[in-house]
Design a protein around this motif. Sequence first.
Motif, PDB file in Angstrom:
ATOM      1  N   ALA A 470       0.833  -1.205   0.000  1.00 50.08           N
ATOM      2  CA  ALA A 470       0.000   0.000   0.000  1.00 50.08           C
ATOM      3  C   ALA A 470       0.864   1.249   0.000  1.00 50.08           C
ATOM      4  O   ALA A 470       0.613   2.201  -0.745  1.00 50.08           O
ATOM      5  N   GLY A 471       1.895   1.264   0.825  1.00 45.66           N
ATOM      6  CA  GLY A 471       2.780   2.420   0.860  1.00 45.66           C
ATOM      7  C   GLY A 471       3.507   2.605  -0.451  1.00 45.66           C
ATOM      8  O   GLY A 471       3.661   3.732  -0.933  1.00 45.66           O
ATOM      9  N   GLU A 472       3.946   1.509  -1.023  1.00 46.98           N
ATOM     10  CA  GLU A 472       4.656   1.612  -2.296  1.00 46.98           C
ATOM     11  C   GLU A 472       3.717   2.100  -3.399  1.00 46.98           C
ATOM     12  O   GLU A 472       4.110   2.905  -4.254  1.00 46.98           O
ATOM     13  N   ALA A 473       2.501   1.627  -3.392  1.00 44.74           N
ATOM     14  CA  ALA A 473       1.537   2.075  -4.404  1.00 44.74           C
ATOM     15  C   ALA A 473       1.321   3.580  -4.305  1.00 44.74           C
ATOM     16  O   ALA A 473       1.228   4.274  -5.324  1.00 44.74           O
ATOM     17  N   ALA A 474       1.256   4.109  -3.092  1.00 45.26           N
ATOM     18  CA  ALA A 474       1.086   5.559  -2.920  1.00 45.26           C
ATOM     19  C   ALA A 474       2.294   6.312  -3.449  1.00 45.26           C
ATOM     20  O   ALA A 474       2.166   7.363  -4.091  1.00 45.26           O
ATOM     21  N   LEU A 475       3.486   5.776  -3.166  1.00 49.49           N
ATOM     22  CA  LEU A 475       4.704   6.408  -3.675  1.00 49.49           C
ATOM     23  C   LEU A 475       4.701   6.431  -5.200  1.00 49.49           C
ATOM     24  O   LEU A 475       5.081   7.427  -5.819  1.00 49.49           O
ATOM     25  N   ARG A 476       4.273   5.346  -5.790  1.00 47.42           N
ATOM     26  CA  ARG A 476       4.279   5.267  -7.254  1.00 47.42           C
ATOM     27  C   ARG A 476       3.237   6.198  -7.864  1.00 47.42           C
ATOM     28  O   ARG A 476       3.475   6.808  -8.903  1.00 47.42           O
ATOM     29  N   ARG A 477       2.084   6.307  -7.229  1.00 46.22           N
ATOM     30  CA  ARG A 477       1.066   7.243  -7.741  1.00 46.22           C
ATOM     31  C   ARG A 477       1.592   8.676  -7.708  1.00 46.22           C
ATOM     32  O   ARG A 477       1.398   9.453  -8.639  1.00 46.22           O
ATOM     33  N   ALA A 478       2.243   9.020  -6.594  1.00 47.96           N
ATOM     34  CA  ALA A 478       2.802  10.374  -6.492  1.00 47.96           C
ATOM     35  C   ALA A 478       3.882  10.599  -7.542  1.00 47.96           C
ATOM     36  O   ALA A 478       3.956  11.661  -8.170  1.00 47.96           O
ATOM     37  N   ALA A 479       4.723   9.590  -7.760  1.00 53.05           N
ATOM     38  CA  ALA A 479       5.787   9.708  -8.766  1.00 53.05           C
ATOM     39  C   ALA A 479       5.201   9.846 -10.163  1.00 53.05           C
ATOM     40  O   ALA A 479       5.683  10.648 -10.978  1.00 53.05           O
ATOM     41  N   ALA A 480       4.135   9.075 -10.444  1.00 51.02           N
ATOM     42  CA  ALA A 480       3.494   9.170 -11.766  1.00 51.02           C
ATOM     43  C   ALA A 480       2.908  10.563 -11.981  1.00 51.02           C
ATOM     44  O   ALA A 480       2.977  11.120 -13.087  1.00 51.02           O
ATOM     45  N   GLY A 481       2.343  11.146 -10.927  1.00 53.32           N
ATOM     46  CA  GLY A 481       1.809  12.499 -11.048  1.00 53.32           C
ATOM     47  C   GLY A 481       2.911  13.513 -11.315  1.00 53.32           C
ATOM     48  O   GLY A 481       2.741  14.438 -12.122  1.00 53.32           O
ATOM     49  N   ARG A 482       4.050  13.343 -10.646  1.00 54.72           N
ATOM     50  CA  ARG A 482       5.164  14.271 -10.876  1.00 54.72           C
ATOM     51  C   ARG A 482       5.715  14.146 -12.293  1.00 54.72           C
ATOM     52  O   ARG A 482       6.068  15.148 -12.927  1.00 54.72           O
ATOM     53  N   VAL A 483       5.776  12.918 -12.798  1.00 53.53           N
ATOM     54  CA  VAL A 483       6.263  12.714 -14.174  1.00 53.53           C
ATOM     55  C   VAL A 483       5.354  13.426 -15.168  1.00 53.53           C
ATOM     56  O   VAL A 483       5.817  14.134 -16.075  1.00 53.53           O
ATOM     57  N   LEU A 484       4.047  13.255 -15.026  1.00 59.30           N
ATOM     58  CA  LEU A 484       3.106  13.902 -15.940  1.00 59.30           C
ATOM     59  C   LEU A 484       3.237  15.419 -15.847  1.00 59.30           C
ATOM     60  O   LEU A 484       3.278  16.117 -16.870  1.00 59.30           O
ATOM     61  N   ASP A 485       3.329  15.932 -14.629  1.00 56.99           N
ATOM     62  CA  ASP A 485       3.482  17.373 -14.462  1.00 56.99           C
ATOM     63  C   ASP A 485       4.786  17.866 -15.090  1.00 56.99           C
ATOM     64  O   ASP A 485       4.840  18.964 -15.654  1.00 56.99           O
ATOM     65  N   HIS A 486       5.830  17.067 -14.981  1.00 60.03           N
ATOM     66  CA  HIS A 486       7.114  17.462 -15.574  1.00 60.03           C
ATOM     67  C   HIS A 486       6.967  17.697 -17.075  1.00 60.03           C
ATOM     68  O   HIS A 486       7.368  18.749 -17.596  1.00 60.03           O
ATOM     69  N   TYR A 487       6.389  16.727 -17.764  1.00 57.65           N
ATOM     70  CA  TYR A 487       6.274  16.853 -19.219  1.00 57.65           C
ATOM     71  C   TYR A 487       5.228  17.893 -19.611  1.00 57.65           C
ATOM     72  O   TYR A 487       5.405  18.610 -20.603  1.00 57.65           O
ATOM     73  N   LEU A 488       4.155  17.988 -18.856  1.00 58.62           N
ATOM     74  CA  LEU A 488       3.113  18.964 -19.169  1.00 58.62           C
ATOM     75  C   LEU A 488       3.651  20.388 -19.056  1.00 58.62           C
ATOM     76  O   LEU A 488       3.490  21.211 -19.969  1.00 58.62           O
ATOM     77  N   HIS A 489       4.304  20.697 -17.957  1.00 54.10           N
ATOM     78  CA  HIS A 489       4.788  22.064 -17.752  1.00 54.10           C
ATOM     79  C   HIS A 489       5.952  22.392 -18.676  1.00 54.10           C
ATOM     80  O   HIS A 489       6.071  23.531 -19.151  1.00 54.10           O
ATOM     81  N   THR A 490       6.806  21.402 -18.954  1.00 55.66           N
ATOM     82  CA  THR A 490       7.898  21.670 -19.889  1.00 55.66           C
ATOM     83  C   THR A 490       7.354  21.866 -21.299  1.00 55.66           C
ATOM     84  O   THR A 490       7.810  22.752 -22.030  1.00 55.66           O
ATOM     85  N   ALA A 491       6.377  21.060 -21.704  1.00 54.65           N
ATOM     86  CA  ALA A 491       5.781  21.210 -23.039  1.00 54.65           C
ATOM     87  C   ALA A 491       5.109  22.572 -23.177  1.00 54.65           C
ATOM     88  O   ALA A 491       5.181  23.213 -24.236  1.00 54.65           O
ATOM     89  N   TYR A 492       4.452  23.021 -22.119  1.00 50.99           N
ATOM     90  CA  TYR A 492       3.799  24.339 -22.159  1.00 50.99           C
ATOM     91  C   TYR A 492       4.837  25.444 -22.385  1.00 50.99           C
ATOM     92  O   TYR A 492       4.670  26.322 -23.245  1.00 50.99           O
ATOM     93  N   LYS A 493       5.942  25.380 -21.638  1.00 51.01           N
ATOM     94  CA  LYS A 493       6.993  26.387 -21.795  1.00 51.01           C
ATOM     95  C   LYS A 493       7.636  26.294 -23.176  1.00 51.01           C
ATOM     96  O   LYS A 493       7.949  27.319 -23.798  1.00 51.01           O
ATOM     97  N   ALA A 494       7.823  25.050 -23.666  1.00 50.35           N
ATOM     98  CA  ALA A 494       8.438  24.866 -24.982  1.00 50.35           C
ATOM     99  C   ALA A 494       7.529  25.396 -26.083  1.00 50.35           C
ATOM    100  O   ALA A 494       7.999  25.978 -27.066  1.00 50.35           O
TER     101      ALA A 494
END
Length: 815
Positions: A470-494
């Motif tokens: 359960a703890g690992e699943a939460a960590l992975r969900r948070a990491a997946a959200g950060r990855v999406l935000d990384h590409y979304l915000h970088t694509a917006y700036k690009a």
Amino acid sequence: MSAGTAEGSGEAGRSLGTLLRAWRDRALLTQDQLAERAGVNARTIRRLEGDLVERPRAASLRLLADALGLDPREQDVLTAVARSQAVPAAEPDERDGEEPPEVVVPAPPRPRQLPVGVAGFAGRTGALEELDRHLDASAGGTRICVVAGTAGVGKTSLALHWAHRARGRFEDGELYLNLQGFGPAADAVDPREALGAFLEAMGVPPRLIPEELAARAALYRTTLADKRVLVVLDNARDAEQVRWLLPGGPDCGVIVTSRRSLSGLITAEGAGLVTLDLLSRTESRDLLAHRLGRDRIEAAPGATDAIIDACARLPLALAIAAGRAVTSPVLPLDALAEDLRRDGGDLGGLSTGDPATSLRLVLARSYDVLPGDVAGLFRLLAVHPGPDLTAAAAASLAGVDEARVSRLLAALLDAHLITEVTHGRYACHDLLRAFALEPADGAAGTGENGAAGGAAATGENGAASAAGGAGEAALRRAAAGRVLDHYLHTAYKAALRLHVPAEWLLPPEPPAPGVRAESPAGHRQALAWFQAEHAVLAAVLRQAMADGRHAQAVRLVSALQFWLMRRGHRQEHLDCLHVALEAAARTGDQRARAATHRWLIPVTAERGESDQAYTHFRRALAYAREAGDLAEEAFSLFDIGLACVHGGRMEEALGHARAALEPLRAARLTATEAYVLNLIAWCRCALGDHERALQAGEKALAIATERGDESVRGHILDTLGMIRHHRGEHDDAIAHFRRAWASCGALGHRYDEAEILLHLGDTLQAAGRTGQAAHTWRRSLAILVELGHPAADDVRARLPDHDLSPATPQPVFPE
């Protein structure tokens, strides 16, 4: 303490060779220098220091004592130690008054310790050639080569195959030892024990093998000094484990296999490096053919390819799959492929009862020796949708700064749990991803990380560790959200760096804590980022939909679509728009629904689907008005105007464009006003109203120039060129087209370049410059053929039959 100190120093308990080496070191003499000073053969000194002479001559010892400057007490020690080691003569010496000859230890049998090689070894031609080069006997000195690669990639198989093939080069034998560097830490072979085993294999009596590690290493080097021996050190954990086992003679060769690169050996000892990657598809097919028979795999080529894919071209996985097929000869290969596909997600189809060949356990041995933070990043990397990522993206994934994540990536690279596919881009194969995705409480690792260690997050935001799934699943969900935000915000700036008006984009929500979005410095860097991340962005969009992050998916398409459109990726652009349409519908956001329908208007019109374009227009307009969004209302009118131009309905297009001006000005969307005025100018030109067309075009150019909007300038200059062309002002038209061409070329707008070249060619033809016109059309055709665009047919119609080749070099634009 020197060898000539007090009696309590234990000299009498040391071997003759140890004492001679100590006294020679004290005298700062090499073996050759001592031999010259004493008048004794250098080979005799090497054998004495190696304790390989059981009855040394007294005369030789006296000469050595004098040359070494031993005091009387030391000479007595030397005599006593020599006598204690001497083997009594079987019979009295018959030569009265003469010294007995030295009794030399019989030459031991040559060690032949290589394990059996892999039957049916396949591929690796390049790696074998690299080993030949690194271990070339003509190079002089001990040659060392490290064979590195991920678990199961075939390092040992390669080393043994080469070693068996090269046996003739090493006339004094081969030494082999599995150093067990990647099992439980307690199982790793200690260098002292390894030296003892090697010395015994070389015929050194156990009683003459020193206890101290340094003394053993010295005796080992002495023993191999004049020999031509191949030493294979398999499965080494680190450079320190190996360094003691390196011979020093001029004719030996050493192969070290490891899951790490052992950069210390490369730096300090000058070792060569052969890094093994996954097999090619051809090599994978050859491996299966060797194991199963060529006829069996050729009878089922599709199933063979599916097996190769399920095994990720990893040799161990292919060998396990082949083993299943061999033990079940009636099992069809397509059934085996289906089993592997079904079980591959948890590596279940590639497990065996043998710990040495069970893929999960083999991978776990690499994972178990990782430090906790490195192991945590490895498990999070499986969250990234692939196919590869940069350090910047990994920093957002883990929620740490880029400097720290670079150190963690370097550790994973050294462990060969990831590879650097191109400079600065990292990936791991699918079976490693599957292993990393296994639940923490079910992980195979039992080493210093244990089960929960693999779930440890590395980020300052994600907590340091988690216990259980359960703890690992939460960590992975948070990491997946950060990855999406990384590409979304970088694509917006690009996208902004590509001169896309900010008012055309759906701005993202603030990023999650720990996201380190990139900021391309300019237009060129933005283009390069989109190009490098093209495949990744497609995977991120799919993952966003699968994870139900629909609002972010819409905004990602908003930023990505302009690059896809301008680079001519027509089908992918359309596919992304349909994904966005579905995502917007699931959000219930009326503005997003208006935008996604609007984006499809010009795309469907260009494909000749005018009815579909009008359907999207009506829906976009309705959602925009329902939301009270003047901007979306104006954009919809502008886009249906573009669609009408594609359909040749210029009056209708002009009406929509003029209708868009009122909501645009009410919403103060000045950037878009330049685009709408340009559309009005184009329509008026097509309708023959050249004077008002020129007025609208020049007003659009003034707005674009004032705003510094380079993106629309090329389009406006193209329109002004068309107006000048129709007014018969060919020189002015050509000048405008060339400026438009340079502008769009510098921005990387491939389709726009082709269209402007088409217009330029038309004007050159009208001006009577037929040769230049044909040359320009051919350049336009080359781009359109490259893009697979149907407008290529319009260009072909302008060219004579002998000028139709699409292979004409493309134009080069200033950057």
